[in-house]
Write an enzyme that holds these catalytic residues in place. Structure first.
Site, PDB file in Angstrom:
ATOM      1  N   TYR A 193      23.488 -95.324 -28.666  1.00  0.00           N
ATOM      2  CA  TYR A 193      24.871 -95.764 -28.413  1.00  0.00           C
ATOM      3  C   TYR A 193      24.915 -96.681 -27.184  1.00  0.00           C
ATOM      4  CZ  TYR A 193      29.976 -95.122 -27.866  1.00  0.00           C
ATOM      5  OH  TYR A 193      31.339 -95.308 -27.759  1.00  0.00           O
TER       6      TYR A 193
ATOM      7  N   LYS B  82      25.827-100.651 -27.696  1.00  0.00           N
ATOM      8  CA  LYS B  82      27.116-101.078 -27.130  1.00  0.00           C
ATOM      9  C   LYS B  82      26.891-102.130 -26.033  1.00  0.00           C
ATOM     10  CE  LYS B  82      30.310 -98.578 -29.329  1.00  0.00           C
ATOM     11  NZ  LYS B  82      31.526 -99.094 -29.957  1.00  0.00           N
TER      12      LYS B  82
ATOM     13  N   SER C 269      32.147 -99.691 -24.840  1.00  0.00           N
ATOM     14  CA  SER C 269      32.281 -98.361 -24.216  1.00  0.00           C
ATOM     15  C   SER C 269      31.840 -98.468 -22.773  1.00  0.00           C
ATOM     16  CB  SER C 269      31.378 -97.357 -24.945  1.00  0.00           C
ATOM     17  OG  SER C 269      31.261 -96.167 -24.182  1.00  0.00           O
TER      18      SER C 269
HETATM   19  P1  NDP Z   1      36.867 -92.261 -34.678  1.00  0.00           P
HETATM   20  O1  NDP Z   1      35.629 -91.568 -35.123  1.00  0.00           O
HETATM   21  O2  NDP Z   1      38.085 -91.474 -34.414  1.00  0.00           O
HETATM   22  O3  NDP Z   1      37.226 -93.415 -35.737  1.00  0.00           O
HETATM   23  C1  NDP Z   1      36.233 -94.295 -36.171  1.00  0.00           C
HETATM   24  C2  NDP Z   1      36.857 -95.276 -37.126  1.00  0.00           C
HETATM   25  O4  NDP Z   1      35.841 -96.180 -37.565  1.00  0.00           O
HETATM   26  C3  NDP Z   1      37.419 -94.628 -38.372  1.00  0.00           C
HETATM   27  O5  NDP Z   1      38.512 -95.397 -38.856  1.00  0.00           O
HETATM   28  C4  NDP Z   1      36.255 -94.718 -39.353  1.00  0.00           C
HETATM   29  O6  NDP Z   1      36.737 -94.637 -40.679  1.00  0.00           O
HETATM   30  C5  NDP Z   1      35.706 -96.093 -38.986  1.00  0.00           C
HETATM   31  N1  NDP Z   1      34.279 -96.291 -39.275  1.00  0.00           N
HETATM   32  C6  NDP Z   1      33.230 -95.582 -38.808  1.00  0.00           C
HETATM   33  N2  NDP Z   1      32.095 -96.071 -39.315  1.00  0.00           N
HETATM   34  C7  NDP Z   1      32.430 -97.117 -40.112  1.00  0.00           C
HETATM   35  C8  NDP Z   1      31.699 -98.018 -40.926  1.00  0.00           C
HETATM   36  N3  NDP Z   1      30.353 -97.948 -41.026  1.00  0.00           N
HETATM   37  N4  NDP Z   1      32.377 -98.977 -41.609  1.00  0.00           N
HETATM   38  C9  NDP Z   1      33.731 -99.048 -41.531  1.00  0.00           C
HETATM   39  N5  NDP Z   1      34.470 -98.231 -40.776  1.00  0.00           N
HETATM   40  C10 NDP Z   1      33.824 -97.266 -40.081  1.00  0.00           C
HETATM   41  O7  NDP Z   1      36.441 -93.116 -33.400  1.00  0.00           O
HETATM   42  P2  NDP Z   1      37.242 -93.441 -32.058  1.00  0.00           P
HETATM   43  O8  NDP Z   1      38.621 -93.861 -32.347  1.00  0.00           O
HETATM   44  O9  NDP Z   1      36.956 -92.363 -31.086  1.00  0.00           O
HETATM   45  O10 NDP Z   1      36.389 -94.697 -31.551  1.00  0.00           O
HETATM   46  C11 NDP Z   1      36.642 -96.009 -31.967  1.00  0.00           C
HETATM   47  C12 NDP Z   1      35.724 -96.932 -31.195  1.00  0.00           C
HETATM   48  O11 NDP Z   1      35.912 -96.722 -29.795  1.00  0.00           O
HETATM   49  C13 NDP Z   1      34.230 -96.691 -31.458  1.00  0.00           C
HETATM   50  O12 NDP Z   1      33.556 -97.911 -31.505  1.00  0.00           O
HETATM   51  C14 NDP Z   1      33.789 -95.896 -30.236  1.00  0.00           C
HETATM   52  O13 NDP Z   1      32.440 -96.104 -29.960  1.00  0.00           O
HETATM   53  C15 NDP Z   1      34.675 -96.500 -29.160  1.00  0.00           C
HETATM   54  N6  NDP Z   1      34.865 -95.617 -28.005  1.00  0.00           N
HETATM   55  C16 NDP Z   1      35.500 -94.395 -28.156  1.00  0.00           C
HETATM   56  C17 NDP Z   1      35.708 -93.586 -27.057  1.00  0.00           C
HETATM   57  C18 NDP Z   1      36.408 -92.265 -27.147  1.00  0.00           C
HETATM   58  O14 NDP Z   1      36.426 -91.511 -26.136  1.00  0.00           O
HETATM   59  N7  NDP Z   1      37.026 -91.900 -28.258  1.00  0.00           N
HETATM   60  C19 NDP Z   1      35.228 -93.994 -25.712  1.00  0.00           C
HETATM   61  C20 NDP Z   1      34.574 -95.274 -25.682  1.00  0.00           C
HETATM   62  C21 NDP Z   1      34.419 -96.046 -26.800  1.00  0.00           C
HETATM   63  P3  NDP Z   1      35.771 -94.079 -41.886  1.00  0.00           P
HETATM   64  O15 NDP Z   1      35.139 -92.822 -41.384  1.00  0.00           O
HETATM   65  O16 NDP Z   1      36.706 -93.908 -43.036  1.00  0.00           O
HETATM   66  O17 NDP Z   1      34.778 -95.162 -42.119  1.00  0.00           O
END
Ligand code: NDP
Length: 261
Positions: free
Chosen positions: A157, A161, A144
């Site tokens: 976070y 990260k 991030s």
């Molecule tokens: P979402 O919350 O939309 O999706 C998260 C995904 O990760 C889901 O598929 C969820 O599925 C899965 N997940 C979460 N925890 C676990 C776990 N413990 N084990 C397995 N799967 C897990 O997140 P985003 O798409 O927004 O973000 C994705 C990545 O990008 C993250 O690492 C985030 O920190 C990073 N990011 C996002 C930004 C943004 O603006 N959106 C900006 C910068 C970085 P389930 O709940 O079924 O487990």
């Protein structure tokens, strides 16, 4: 441009919604077979079936919590069973912490360490040997912008990260002789369903767009959210042989939010 990715196998943690799902679709469009990982197995199954049918690839779903050793073990075992190995690993699963240093207890810190750092460590242990057997591979860590430009309300976070970014660089050095490339992508604001849901909770159905615009205005730069697809294009390129000279690097895809060089 043919990216040369056809028939490769990619593991995408958190590949069931948001950024991870957009990366999955971007890779599927290039003919990559997929392992989609999330804790919600039903959603993972549904998305794997949908993407496979839409793009004519093979996709398998694994319901696992990658914040645990067992969950990471299940990802490796499931990948071996479905495809015999993998060429690409996208460490994407993660989430915001939203608690101050004064409020967060040790358990909270430990959980985010396990989710953002140990998942990458444990999956690397399992995936690198598979990649070596296949003659190489590409690992991408989704960290991030907060890894280098901290948000005051996200201390856990920011910290975990940043650790992931350093792990990525260090892993790149360790496997550089094995034709395995390891890079980090640091996104800025990406409009995922989760961001929209949170904005609706804060500002309601009528006010959520204005709320999101306020967040983007505060970030500066392009003053807008990126779409998951805009970000996914970058992941797909970096996975491919077209990025063959890139390893140990960090790329910002943040619409100009980063305030430093
Ligand atoms: P979402 O919350 O939309 O999706 C998260 C995904 O990760 C889901 O598929 C969820 O599925 C899965 N997940 C979460 N925890 C676990 C776990 N413990 N084990 C397995 N799967 C897990 O997140 P985003 O798409 O927004 O973000 C994705 C990545 O990008 C993250 O690492 C985030 O920190 C990073 N990011 C996002 C930004 C943004 O603006 N959106 C900006 C910068 C970085 P389930 O709940 O079924 O487990």
């Amino acid at each position: 441009m043919d990216l040369g990715l056809r028939d490769k196998v990619a593991i995408i943690t958190g590949g069931t919604v948001g950024i991870g799902l957009a990366v999955a679709e971007g890779l599927a469009a290039e003919g990559v077979n997929l392992v989609l990982v999330g804790r919600d197995k039903t959603r993972a199954d549904d998305e794997a079936a949908r993407v496979a049918s839409a793009y004519g690839i093979i996709a398998t779903a694994i319901g696992a919590d990658v914040a645990t050793a067992e969950g990471c073990g299940a990802v490796i075992a499931g990948t071996k069973k479905a495809f015999g190995g993998a060429d690409i690993l996208i460490n994407n699963a993660g989430t915001g912490s939203n608690e101050t240093i004064q409020d967060a207890d040790d358990a909270k810190w430990q959980y985010y360490w396990d989710l953002h750092v140990m998942a990458a460590v444990r999956l690397a242990r399992g995936v690198v040997p598979m990649m070596k057997q296949r003659g190489g591979g590409s690992v991408i860590h989704n960290a991030s912008i907060c890894a280098v430009q901290p948000l005051w309300y996200e201390p856990i976070y920011n910290t975990t990260k940043a650790a992931l970014m350093m792990f990525s660089k260090t892993l790149a050095n360790e496997v550089v002789g094995d034709n395995i490339r390891v890079n980090t992508i640091n996104p800025g604001l990406i409009r995922t369903p989760d961001w929209v849901k949170t904005a609706k909770q804060i500002a309601g159905e009528d006010g959520f767009e204005a709320h999101l615009q306020g967040v983007a205005d505060e970030a500066g730069g392009m003053k807008r959210f990126g779409s998951p697809e805009e970000l996914a294009n970058f992941f797909v390129f970096l996975c491919s042989d077209k990025a063959s000279y890139s390893t140990g690097s960090t790329y910002f895809v943040d619409g100009g939010w980063l305030k430093t060089v």
